[in-house]
Structures are given as structure tokens and as C-alpha cells.
Design a protein around this motif. Structure first.
Motif, PDB file in Angstrom:
ATOM      1  N   SER A 192       0.840  -1.204   0.000  1.00 58.40           N
ATOM      2  CA  SER A 192       0.000   0.000   0.000  1.00 58.40           C
ATOM      3  C   SER A 192       0.871   1.249   0.000  1.00 58.40           C
ATOM      4  O   SER A 192       0.623   2.194  -0.757  1.00 58.40           O
ATOM      5  N   ILE A 193       1.891   1.245   0.859  1.00 57.33           N
ATOM      6  CA  ILE A 193       2.797   2.392   0.931  1.00 57.33           C
ATOM      7  C   ILE A 193       3.502   2.599  -0.414  1.00 57.33           C
ATOM      8  O   ILE A 193       3.637   3.729  -0.900  1.00 57.33           O
ATOM      9  N   PHE A 194       3.913   1.491  -1.020  1.00 55.22           N
ATOM     10  CA  PHE A 194       4.618   1.558  -2.305  1.00 55.22           C
ATOM     11  C   PHE A 194       3.744   2.213  -3.381  1.00 55.22           C
ATOM     12  O   PHE A 194       4.171   3.152  -4.063  1.00 55.22           O
ATOM     13  N   PHE A 195       2.508   1.733  -3.542  1.00 53.26           N
ATOM     14  CA  PHE A 195       1.639   2.287  -4.582  1.00 53.26           C
ATOM     15  C   PHE A 195       1.239   3.727  -4.271  1.00 53.26           C
ATOM     16  O   PHE A 195       1.121   4.556  -5.181  1.00 53.26           O
ATOM     17  N   MET A 196       1.047   4.057  -2.983  1.00 55.38           N
ATOM     18  CA  MET A 196       0.762   5.444  -2.624  1.00 55.38           C
ATOM     19  C   MET A 196       1.933   6.350  -2.975  1.00 55.38           C
ATOM     20  O   MET A 196       1.751   7.464  -3.482  1.00 55.38           O
ATOM     21  N   THR A 197       3.144   5.863  -2.728  1.00 46.34           N
ATOM     22  CA  THR A 197       4.347   6.658  -3.023  1.00 46.34           C
ATOM     23  C   THR A 197       4.483   6.918  -4.518  1.00 46.34           C
ATOM     24  O   THR A 197       4.897   7.996  -4.942  1.00 46.34           O
ATOM     25  N   VAL A 198       4.107   5.933  -5.328  1.00 49.80           N
ATOM     26  CA  VAL A 198       4.185   6.083  -6.787  1.00 49.80           C
ATOM     27  C   VAL A 198       3.080   7.007  -7.302  1.00 49.80           C
ATOM     28  O   VAL A 198       3.327   7.890  -8.141  1.00 49.80           O
ATOM     29  N   LEU A 199       1.851   6.824  -6.798  1.00 47.65           N
ATOM     30  CA  LEU A 199       0.694   7.478  -7.416  1.00 47.65           C
ATOM     31  C   LEU A 199       0.318   8.833  -6.818  1.00 47.65           C
ATOM     32  O   LEU A 199      -0.236   9.676  -7.522  1.00 47.65           O
ATOM     33  N   SER A 200       0.622   9.057  -5.529  1.00 51.99           N
ATOM     34  CA  SER A 200       0.189  10.340  -4.936  1.00 51.99           C
ATOM     35  C   SER A 200       0.850  11.559  -5.591  1.00 51.99           C
ATOM     36  O   SER A 200       0.161  12.574  -5.793  1.00 51.99           O
ATOM     37  N   PRO A 201       2.132  11.527  -5.987  1.00 49.26           N
ATOM     38  CA  PRO A 201       2.687  12.706  -6.674  1.00 49.26           C
ATOM     39  C   PRO A 201       2.030  12.979  -8.029  1.00 49.26           C
ATOM     40  O   PRO A 201       2.164  14.078  -8.571  1.00 49.26           O
ATOM     41  N   LEU A 202       1.323  11.988  -8.556  1.00 49.73           N
ATOM     42  CA  LEU A 202       0.668  12.144  -9.861  1.00 49.73           C
ATOM     43  C   LEU A 202      -0.788  12.581  -9.728  1.00 49.73           C
ATOM     44  O   LEU A 202      -1.518  12.637 -10.715  1.00 49.73           O
ATOM     45  N   GLY A 203      -1.211  12.872  -8.482  1.00 53.67           N
ATOM     46  CA  GLY A 203      -2.560  13.399  -8.287  1.00 53.67           C
ATOM     47  C   GLY A 203      -3.614  12.355  -7.976  1.00 53.67           C
ATOM     48  O   GLY A 203      -4.809  12.608  -8.149  1.00 53.67           O
ATOM     49  N   TYR A 204      -3.197  11.168  -7.487  1.00 51.31           N
ATOM     50  CA  TYR A 204      -4.148  10.121  -7.096  1.00 51.31           C
ATOM     51  C   TYR A 204      -4.128   9.970  -5.574  1.00 51.31           C
ATOM     52  O   TYR A 204      -3.085  10.099  -4.948  1.00 51.31           O
ATOM     53  N   ILE A 205      -5.299   9.699  -5.004  1.00 54.30           N
ATOM     54  CA  ILE A 205      -5.318   9.357  -3.584  1.00 54.30           C
ATOM     55  C   ILE A 205      -5.871   7.936  -3.425  1.00 54.30           C
ATOM     56  O   ILE A 205      -6.624   7.453  -4.282  1.00 54.30           O
ATOM     57  N   LYS A 206      -5.476   7.314  -2.321  1.00 49.85           N
ATOM     58  CA  LYS A 206      -6.024   5.989  -2.016  1.00 49.85           C
ATOM     59  C   LYS A 206      -7.453   6.177  -1.532  1.00 49.85           C
ATOM     60  O   LYS A 206      -7.695   6.696  -0.445  1.00 49.85           O
ATOM     61  N   LEU A 207      -8.397   5.769  -2.352  1.00 51.54           N
ATOM     62  CA  LEU A 207      -9.813   5.940  -2.024  1.00 51.54           C
ATOM     63  C   LEU A 207     -10.265   4.926  -0.986  1.00 51.54           C
ATOM     64  O   LEU A 207     -10.993   5.242  -0.044  1.00 51.54           O
ATOM     65  N   SER A 208      -9.825   3.672  -1.158  1.00 51.51           N
ATOM     66  CA  SER A 208     -10.262   2.609  -0.261  1.00 51.51           C
ATOM     67  C   SER A 208      -9.298   1.440  -0.368  1.00 51.51           C
ATOM     68  O   SER A 208      -8.577   1.291  -1.362  1.00 51.51           O
ATOM     69  N   SER A 209      -9.299   0.605   0.669  1.00 53.29           N
ATOM     70  CA  SER A 209      -8.518  -0.628   0.626  1.00 53.29           C
ATOM     71  C   SER A 209      -9.162  -1.634   1.563  1.00 53.29           C
ATOM     72  O   SER A 209      -9.852  -1.267   2.516  1.00 53.29           O
ATOM     73  N   VAL A 210      -8.936  -2.916   1.287  1.00 59.01           N
ATOM     74  CA  VAL A 210      -9.419  -3.977   2.166  1.00 59.01           C
ATOM     75  C   VAL A 210      -8.422  -5.124   2.078  1.00 59.01           C
ATOM     76  O   VAL A 210      -7.888  -5.423   1.003  1.00 59.01           O
ATOM     77  N   ARG A 211      -8.146  -5.729   3.232  1.00 58.72           N
ATOM     78  CA  ARG A 211      -7.179  -6.820   3.271  1.00 58.72           C
ATOM     79  C   ARG A 211      -7.723  -7.986   4.078  1.00 58.72           C
ATOM     80  O   ARG A 211      -8.383  -7.797   5.098  1.00 58.72           O
ATOM     81  N   MET A 212      -7.445  -9.183   3.611  1.00 61.97           N
ATOM     82  CA  MET A 212      -7.739 -10.409   4.348  1.00 61.97           C
ATOM     83  C   MET A 212      -6.531 -11.335   4.169  1.00 61.97           C
ATOM     84  O   MET A 212      -6.330 -11.907   3.094  1.00 61.97           O
ATOM     85  N   GLN A 213      -5.704 -11.411   5.220  1.00 62.59           N
ATOM     86  CA  GLN A 213      -4.460 -12.174   5.143  1.00 62.59           C
ATOM     87  C   GLN A 213      -3.677 -11.798   3.882  1.00 62.59           C
ATOM     88  O   GLN A 213      -3.274 -10.650   3.740  1.00 62.59           O
ATOM     89  N   GLY A 214      -3.478 -12.722   2.952  1.00 65.04           N
ATOM     90  CA  GLY A 214      -2.656 -12.420   1.779  1.00 65.04           C
ATOM     91  C   GLY A 214      -3.373 -11.681   0.667  1.00 65.04           C
ATOM     92  O   GLY A 214      -2.743 -11.281  -0.320  1.00 65.04           O
TER      93      GLY A 214
END
Length: 449
Positions: free
Chosen positions: A59-81
Motif C-alpha cells: 500500500s505504501i509503495f503504490f501510494m508513493t508512486v501514485l500520490s505525486p501524480l494526483g491520485y489518492i487511495k480511495l479505499s482498501s481492504v485486506r484479508m491475510q494475503g
């Protein structure tokens, strides 16, 4: 424009670069939304517990790539893997509402989350859209178990009032490591067909294609042509199929399908209204695998879609703007107005965000819309933010109105500048100069230098 990724990452950490995976260097128009479905994210107990407290490395990796390009993490959900991430351009935030997540365990008769599905649903410009990322049971002989598990995932219900069931959404995307294999043919025939790029020879024996012909609940799901090599199973960091003792037969385990609830077509048969009144359509522009990624024994697969929507929502619920010049030298004002039937709450707040913010909780500071209100009339209201909370260094920022009842951002300002606090900056520079002047001339004579 929606770009969807499915990837079984085999407990690996993110690769150095995902530009080609996300098509960041594409010459075409930019994406409006990224949907990333991962399977086998490292889920050892220690990792999983720390990931629950903080964002996981992916999650941190994709946020680091996409947030400078004007995207925010709208939602996420995790279940184990299993992990599902959704990123969206700022401009769309006020028109995405009723976001809900869910997860369904199917491993160990429903008691274990190593297999199953994670789901995010939302209202997008008034249309209901649902995303399901699945990891279904492995092995050639478990086709029926895979189908049973997917039926169970489809039957799950979201918590909350007036939320449609999964199949009642206008558009449903189903993707993941679905684990369907190529039946009947031996490994040598399969590999020879792949080497000669005669993929069509294998399609009719693909277990998912076979199931779609006889299972009614699958027949409305659409998939693009499999014009790429089977994505499982590869030796790590190579494009060579499994050379281990097991020599797994290649298979298209990693898939992306979608389903449009075609109400208009059904109704036109009954003479109610024509197909011209269809309010949403989905077009697949690209369905490919990415062979250059070798961190796991699966290759990632992406689907690039165009969603054509006749907006049922065209105005934001809240409009807000900064007033006057902003700096940390004085308290600042925000003016906002809401539509007449807006369901406001005492727990609503307005956040100040850097333009490259990552997610809704990534605010610099915030103001409560009721507690910090200083004026009100029938057209608009004013709230203040304390000068003590405004960044001294200034920069480019946004304001977002967060609705507690709707659990989402319902209004966003245009980007604006906060002026640096010159008084404090000059004071800091003076202190820095003084500290240099007080240093001894001959530093080298000090024993501890």
C-alpha cells in the motif's frame, strides 16, 4: 479510464519500478482510477499484525508512486494475503460515495482467510460499481470447489441500508488468481502451443472457459481474448516455465472479467424503453500480461477499460474555497455551501491537504464545521483555521470536506497557495547566521573534531 491490475506476488516485496505495469509512460490520456488486486501478500502473523496497525509495504509503495501524480487511495481492504487497493484522481472524489468493503473467507470451510475474496463497492457518479479480488483453490482437480467458492463470495451482503447485492451492481469486476487450469492436454502439447503462440488451441480446454458454457451464473461475465502467454508458473526472475521437479503445467490462472447489469436490454424486450437509454457501458481497451516482472512465479495481468457514464450526479454536495491570502501569520477562513438536502453532521470536518496527499487521513490540519464556524447565512457558512496550524513553509494545498454520515470526501477545492511565513523564516535565518558567527575559528584544534 480505469486500469485494473491483478498479481499474485508470492510474498515478495514490491519491485523497484512499476511504470510499465501502471502504464505511467503511456502517451494516451491519464487514468482516472487504478484498481490493484494482489494475492499472497506476505501474511505471516508478525507481518499481518504490524500491517493492521500501519499500512502494509505494498500500500505504501503504490501510494508513493501514485500520490505525486494526483491520485489518492480511495479505499482498501485486506484479508491475510489478499489485498485490494483503489486509487482515484482528485477531481472525481466528490462524486464517489457509499464506499463499503467486505471480505469472505473460503479456506478451511470458511474459517481461514488464505483463500476467498475481498470486495469494495461504491457509487460512481450515481452508478453502482463493485470490485472483487479473489484467490480461489489451487490444483487441476478443484474446478468445482473454485466455482462453489466464487458463488459463496457473490452471495455475501454488505452491511448498511439500501446497498444492492453484489450481482445487482451496475458494473461488477471479478479478478484475481482464479487458479483455473488447462485440462486434458499434456504439458508438452501446452508448452509447444505456447512456444508457437497458438494460444487459441488451448482456450477450449481452459477450465474457466469451459465452466462459462455450462454455469448460468458465469454466463454474463465477459473476458477479453487471452492473447498473452499463460501467466503461471514461472521460475523466479525469468520468463522460463517451471523447471522444478513438479514441472507445473502452464495455465491462465490470473484473470480479469466484468459484468454489466444490462437492465435496459431486458426492459427493451418488454417494450419499456430502448437501448439508447443505456446509462453505462464498459469497453476493454487492453488486456495483457507483463513478462518483465519476476518477483513471483506468476506474471501480473492488467486490463485497461473505458467506462462511459451518463452522470446521475453532476454537482458536488459541498462547494468550498479558501478566503483571502493564506499564511501562518494569521488565522485563515474557509467558505463553503452545501446542497439543500445535504445530510450534515456535527462530526463533519474540513481538512487541509498537500496537493500530493495520499489518503483521507493524510491531512495537515482540520477544522470542525460546527465548532469552528464563525458566520452563517442561507447561502454559505464560514469556518476558521488557527494560524498555529498553518504550515510556516507554505506551498500548494487543497481543502476537502469530509462527511461523517457518508464516510467520504464530498467536496474539494481548487489547488491554492499558502504563502510562507516570512517573519519566522527571517528569524530562522538570523538564528542560523548567529550560530555560525559564534563557532570557533580554528575547529581543527578541538580534540573531539
Amino acid at each position: 479510464r480505469l486500469h485494473l491490475v491483478t498479481w499474485n506476488v508470492g510474498t515478495a516485496f514490491p519491485p523497484p519500478d512499476v511504470s510499465s505495469l501502471l502504464q505511467l509512460n503511456s502517451l494516451g490520456p491519464t487514468m482516472d482510477m487504478y484498481v490493484v488486486g494482489l494475492q499472497e501478500v506476505n501474511s505471516r502473523i508478525t507481518n499481518f499484525l504490524s500491517d493492521l496497525a500501519f499500512d502494509d509495504p505494498w500500500s505504501i509503495f503504490f501510494m508513493t508512486v501514485l500520490s505525486p501524480l494526483g491520485y489518492i487511495k480511495l479505499s482498501s481492504v485486506r484479508m491475510q494475503g489478499l489485498l485490494l487497493l483503489i486509487f482515484v484522481k482528485h477531481i472525481h472524489l466528490p462524486f464517489i460515495r457509499d464506499i463499503h468493503t467486505h471480505y469472505t473467507r473460503t479456506g478451511l470451510y470458511g474459517y481461514w482467510g488464505n483463500k476467498g475474496g475481498v470486495t469494495v463497492r461504491m457509487s460512481l457518479y450515481g452508478h453502482t460499481v463493485c470490485f472483487i479480488n479473489c484467490h480461489l483453490p489451487a490444483h487441476m482437480e478443484n474446478t468445482e470447489q473454485r466455482l462453489d467458492d466464487f458463488e459463496k463470495i457473490l452471495e455475501m451482503q454488505f452491511e448498511g441500508e439500501n446497498i444492492p447485492s453484489t450481482l445487482d451492481h451496475d458494473v461488477l469486476f471479478w479478478f484475481g488468481d482464479l487458479n483455473f487450469r488447462i485440462a486434458d492436454y499434456g504439458i508438452h502439447f501446452v508448452r509447444e502451443s505456447i512456444n508457437n503462440k497458438r494460444y487459441s488451441l488451448l482456450w477450449e480446454k481452459d477450465q474457466l472457459n469451459m465452466a462459462k458454457k455450462k454455469e448460468a451464473f458465469l454466463q454474463e461475465f465477459i473476458e477479453g481474448p487471452l492473447q498473452f502467454k499463460p501467466t503461471y508458473k514461472f521460475d523466479l526472475y525469468s520468463d522460463v516455465y517451471d523447471t522444478s521437479e513438479k514441472k507445473r503445467k502452464p495455465a491462465w490462472t490470473d484473470r480479469i472479467l466484468w459484468r454489466v447489469k444490462n437492465l435496459c436490454q431486458r426492459a427493451s424486450k418488454e417494450g419499456e424503453f430502448s437501448e439508447e437509454e443505456q446509462t453505462i457501458s464498459v469497453t476493454l481497451n487492453n488486456y495483457i500480461s507483463h513478462m518483465s516482472y519476476g518477483i513471483s512465479d506468476h506474471k501480473p495481468v492488467t486490463g485497461t477499460f473505458e467506462l462511459e457514464l451518463k452522470p446521475l450526479l453532476s454537482d458536488p454536495l459541498v462547494t468550498l474555497n479558501p478566503e483571502g491570502e493564506w499564511s501562518a501569520a494569521h488565522d485563515v477562513l474557509i467558505r463553503y455551501s452545501a446542497v439543500p438536502d445535504f445530510p450534515s453532521s456535527a462530526w463533519d470536518w474540513i481538512g487541509l491537504y498537500k496537493v500530493s496527499f495520499r489518503h483521507v487521513n493524510d491531512y495537515v490540519t482540520y477544522a470542525w464545521v460546527e465548532d469552528d464556524e464563525i458566520s452563517s447565512n442561507k447561502d454559505s457558512k464560514q469556518v476558521y483555521m488557527s494560524a498555529a496550524e498553518i504550515p510556516d513553509t507554505g506551498g500548494d494545498f487543497l481543502l476537502c470536506y469530509y462527511s461523517n454520515n457518508l464516510q467520504s470526501i464530498v467536496g474539494i477545492s481548487h489547488p491554492f497557495q499558502i504563502q510562507p511565513n516570512r517573519t519566522l523564516i527571517e528569524k530562522d535565518l538570523t538564528q542560523e547566521e548567529n550560530s555560525w558567527m559564534q563557532k570557533p575559528d580554528n575547529l581543527e584544534s578541538h580534540d573531539d573534531f
